[in-house]
Design an enzyme around this catalytic site. Structure first.
Site, PDB file in Angstrom:
ATOM      1  N   LYS A 107       0.927  -1.145   0.058  1.00 20.51           N
ATOM      2  CA  LYS A 107       0.054  -0.092   0.117  1.00 20.51           C
ATOM      3  C   LYS A 107       0.827   1.147  -0.042  1.00 20.51           C
ATOM      4  O   LYS A 107       1.492   1.664   0.968  1.00 20.51           O
ATOM      5  CB  LYS A 107      -0.813   0.022   1.325  1.00 20.51           C
ATOM      6  CG  LYS A 107      -2.265   0.565   1.098  1.00 20.51           C
ATOM      7  CD  LYS A 107      -2.359   2.303   0.928  1.00 20.51           C
ATOM      8  CE  LYS A 107      -1.839   3.028   2.058  1.00 20.51           C
ATOM      9  NZ  LYS A 107      -1.644   4.522   1.659  1.00 20.51           N
ATOM     10  N   GLU A 128       8.510   1.022  11.726  1.00 17.93           N
ATOM     11  CA  GLU A 128       9.567   1.967  11.818  1.00 17.93           C
ATOM     12  C   GLU A 128       8.831   3.459  11.854  1.00 17.93           C
ATOM     13  O   GLU A 128       8.061   3.589  11.009  1.00 17.93           O
ATOM     14  CB  GLU A 128      10.214   1.809  10.584  1.00 17.93           C
ATOM     15  CG  GLU A 128      11.672   2.227  10.748  1.00 17.93           C
ATOM     16  CD  GLU A 128      12.052   3.696  10.545  1.00 17.93           C
ATOM     17  OE1 GLU A 128      11.540   4.515  11.144  1.00 17.93           O
ATOM     18  OE2 GLU A 128      12.588   3.936   9.453  1.00 17.93           O
ATOM     19  N   CYS A 179      13.340   9.564   8.537  1.00 15.54           N
ATOM     20  CA  CYS A 179      13.086   8.936   9.788  1.00 15.54           C
ATOM     21  C   CYS A 179      14.431   9.225  10.504  1.00 15.54           C
ATOM     22  O   CYS A 179      14.181   9.379  11.943  1.00 15.54           O
ATOM     23  CB  CYS A 179      12.583   7.334   9.675  1.00 15.54           C
ATOM     24  SG  CYS A 179      13.674   6.639   8.688  1.00 15.54           S
ATOM     25  N   GLU A 237       9.316  15.023  16.584  1.00 17.67           N
ATOM     26  CA  GLU A 237       9.683  14.664  15.384  1.00 17.67           C
ATOM     27  C   GLU A 237       8.994  15.919  14.297  1.00 17.67           C
ATOM     28  O   GLU A 237       7.887  16.110  14.337  1.00 17.67           O
ATOM     29  CB  GLU A 237       9.388  13.434  14.636  1.00 17.67           C
ATOM     30  CG  GLU A 237       9.995  13.258  13.345  1.00 17.67           C
ATOM     31  CD  GLU A 237       9.777  11.937  12.616  1.00 17.67           C
ATOM     32  OE1 GLU A 237       8.707  11.386  12.644  1.00 17.67           O
ATOM     33  OE2 GLU A 237      10.663  11.286  12.507  1.00 17.67           O
TER      34      GLU A 237
END
Ligand code: TXE
Length: 483
Positions: A175, A250, A284, A381
């Site tokens: 996806k 993750e 990331c 973040e």
């Protein structure tokens, strides 16, 4: 359009979504979204491809050949992949050519090598009612794997999920991110050309709440491999808990880059700059907390600001552009909100901070100095080109600041003292530590984090383990033991 059961098929779905060029803000293409019926059909077909189809009967050596063939096809199509990646995501052209695509190709080749080498163990066991036993393990594919990828590097992160799963014989349903699905569709056509049988690989484009949620809720999915935000990662974990299905999560980070006084400051400034500004900071493992030893603070910061001033923000297709656009308007709003918070909470804005006039989702490379680790810009973040610089006074304080985070994905150390480097590497809480270089990527190295950064590891042997179940077999032999 979705690709499943070995063909392109929009099924019954009439829902569509637009893919937007982040540089011009214009529509690039409109795609048909895979709805629950297509998700169900793709999962059922993948399951039968494994249980009674050609894919389930394909041995490791043949899978390895297909993966190598796929790597060759991707290599031949590098220019097309790189162009689509820049168009879709807004990243400057050299990045997919120098980083993403070479990584993708290496990842498929690396796991092609594993495909016929996934061995079990032979384990000595005691006799059973006086009869000898023979015990061993085998590793079997975990089954149907749903791979859900983010928009920042969908081709590379996709390869990290797809290559190990196909190598061990799982069926993969990808996806891709709704903001950047184009290279995943191109990949599907190459998978077919590489000779993978129908059902081994499917791509279901669509939005998270629709296609993504239907996929993770589907009981026929045995494993979900997800990269994205902790919020969505939580939803994946909750969905996977039903039936205790496997997950690899993750979920990003707030990774420290620690610059010690004995570091080569020029090399460190360059590396730290790459660590926070590469891919517009939408990484990331972005080294977004920059911890600098007080005695070299002024000098280092001056060099790093120089690096930021050299960044050329612009159209990814213009020669000389070193930083492109953010993915969408929402991301610009999010990053701008953090910049405002940085100012409000008292950090010094050293460079950048603005959204340039005109079209496109651009934000200037931005550095905040004299920050503290309790500020929001040091804790959350941002996923944009914003670095938070924090001074420290002792080695232990640097480690304490580095570890005072909800995340634990990556860390980078800059020092010329080999003892300090390895000593600190052991103390820092992170899934991966890089010394005098920023997050070297390699399919041989396990990748992943803990705390809010997620669960499990991808790549290397860990990638094989994450896509297999270890089965124990014990045979009780009717053969007399020696007296
Ligand atoms: O992420 P989402 P978004 C962080 C980063 C970024 C923020 C938001 O801080 O600013 O997340 O980005 C799919 N069921 N990261 O909103 O929602 C979605 O379609 C199943 C860090 O884009 O997590 C996409 O394919 N799937 C990160 C993927 O999840 C769902 C990279 C990621 O989207 C779903 C990306 C659902 N209910 C963002 N909802 C990193 N680790 O690098 C969404 N998705």
């Amino acid at each position: 359009m979705p690709y499943f059961a070995g063909r392109w098929d929009s099924g019954r779905s009439t829902d569509t979504f637009d893919v937007i060029d982040p540089v011009t803000e214009r529509r690039l293409v409109t795609l048909t979204e895979a709805g629950p019926a297509e998700v169900d059909a793709a999962v059922s077909f993948a399951r039968s491809a494994l249980d009674d189809g050609e894919w389930g009967r394909t041995d490791g050596a043949a899978r390895g050949r297909m993966l190598n063939r796929l790597a060759d096809l991707i290599e031949e199509a590098t220019e097309l992949f790189a162009t689509l990646e820049s168009l879709d995501i807004g990243k400057p052209g050299f990045e997919p050519r120098a980083i993403d695509l070479p990584q993708v190709i290496q990842t498929f080749r690396y796991f092609a090598g594993w495909a016929d080498k996934v061995e079990g163990r032979s384990i000595p066991t005691p006799s059973y009612m006086g009869r000898p036993t023979h015990s061993y393990t085998v590793r079997e594919p975990v089954g149907v794997v749903a791979a859900i990828t983010p928009w920042n590097s969908p081709t590379m992160i996709g390869a990290w999920k797809i290559a190990p799963a196909l190598a061990v014989g799982c069926a993969v349903i990808l996806k891709p991110p709704e903001d950047a699905p184009l290279t995943s569709l191109l990949l599907a056509s190459l998978v077919e050309e590489a000779g993978f049988p129908a059902g081994a690989f499917s791509v279901l484009p669509g939005r998270g709440r629709g296609t993504g949620q239907a996929l993770i809720d589907h009981p026929g999915v045995d494993k979900i491999s997800f990269t994205g935000s902790p919020e969505t990662g939580y939803k994946v974990a909750v969905a996977a808990a039903k039936g205790f299905r496997r997950t690899t999560l993750e979920l990003g980070g707030k990774s420290p880059q620690i610059v010690y006084a004995d570091a080569d400051l020029e090399q460190a400034a360059q590396g730290v700059g790459i660590g926070i500004f590469a891919n517009q900071g939408e990484v990331c493992a972005a080294g977004s907390r920059i911890l600098v030893a007080r005695p070299v603070y002024e000098e280092f910061v001056e060099r790093l600001v120089g690096h930021a001033l050299n960044v050329k923000l612009g159209d990814p297709f213009d020669e000389g552009t070193t930083m492109g656009a953010l993915i969408n308007e929402g991301q610009v709003t999010r990053v701008s909100r953090y910049i405002d918070l940085g100012l409000k909470e008292g950090a010094s804005l050293l460079v950048g901070g603005r959204r340039p006039e005109g079209k496109g989702y651009f934000v200037e490379p931005t550095l905040f100095g004299d920050a503290s680790n309790s500020m929001t810009i040091a804790r959350q973040e941002i996923f944009g080109p914003v670095g938070t610089i924090i001074p420290f006074d002792s080695e232990q304080q640097a480690v304490a600041i580095a570890n005072d985070s909800d995340y634990a994905l990556a860390a980078t150390l800059w020092t010329s003292d080999v003892n300090r480097a390895h000593g600190v590497a052991r103390q820092v809480k992170a899934g991966a530590v890089a010394i005098n270089g920023w997050a070297p990527l390699n399919p041989r190295l396990p990748w992943g984090g803990f705390k809010l950064s997620g669960l499990g590891r991808e790549l290397g042997w860990s990638g094989i383990e994450a896509n297999t179940e270890e089965k124990t077999v014990t045979a009780v032999l009717s053969y007399p033991l020696p007296e």
